[in-house]
Motif scaffolding. Sequence first.
Motif, short mmCIF file in Angstrom:
data_model
loop_
_atom_site.label_atom_id
_atom_site.label_comp_id
_atom_site.label_asym_id
_atom_site.label_seq_id
_atom_site.Cartn_x
_atom_site.Cartn_y
_atom_site.Cartn_z
N MET A 11 0.82 -1.21 0.00
CA MET A 11 0.00 0.00 0.00
C MET A 11 0.86 1.27 0.00
N ALA A 12 2.00 1.23 0.65
CA ALA A 12 2.82 2.43 0.79
C ALA A 12 3.60 2.77 -0.48
N MET A 13 4.03 1.79 -1.23
CA MET A 13 4.88 2.04 -2.40
C MET A 13 4.21 2.93 -3.45
N PRO A 14 2.96 2.71 -3.84
CA PRO A 14 2.35 3.62 -4.82
C PRO A 14 2.27 5.07 -4.32
N VAL A 15 2.02 5.22 -3.02
CA VAL A 15 1.96 6.57 -2.44
C VAL A 15 3.33 7.23 -2.50
N ILE A 16 4.36 6.49 -2.14
CA ILE A 16 5.73 7.02 -2.16
C ILE A 16 6.15 7.36 -3.58
N VAL A 21 7.06 11.33 -8.03
CA VAL A 21 6.69 11.85 -9.35
C VAL A 21 6.21 13.30 -9.21
N TRP A 22 5.40 13.59 -8.20
CA TRP A 22 4.91 14.95 -7.98
C TRP A 22 6.08 15.91 -7.73
N LEU A 23 7.03 15.49 -6.89
CA LEU A 23 8.20 16.32 -6.62
C LEU A 23 9.00 16.60 -7.89
#
Length: 101
Positions: A11-16, A21-23
């Motif tokens: 669950m955490a990997m897509p968020v990270i 990508v946003w940064l």
Amino acid sequence: METFLLQTYTMAMPVIFGYIVWLLKQRKKSEDANGKGTMLLLRVQLIEYHDRYMAAGYIPSYAYENFVEMYEAYHRLGGNGMVTHMYEEIRKLEIRKEKNS
């Protein structure tokens, strides 16, 4: 416990990755704005040099070197068009050595 860690990781990997990508996109926007601003400042200076030395009919060697370096930086940033025409005109001017003080 192993299942819990695997689920948390999944669950955490897509968020990270999404945050990374946003940064990167934010950084690219900032770099694009800096490049555009630099290009516009170079264009202003190139136009001033062009107008001054075309009116004089010659260009001092130090000014010619500055003009060429500014033009090359401007061109690498994606600038072209009318400044390229000005560059060609400046290249045709007589280049005078600066006088020693």
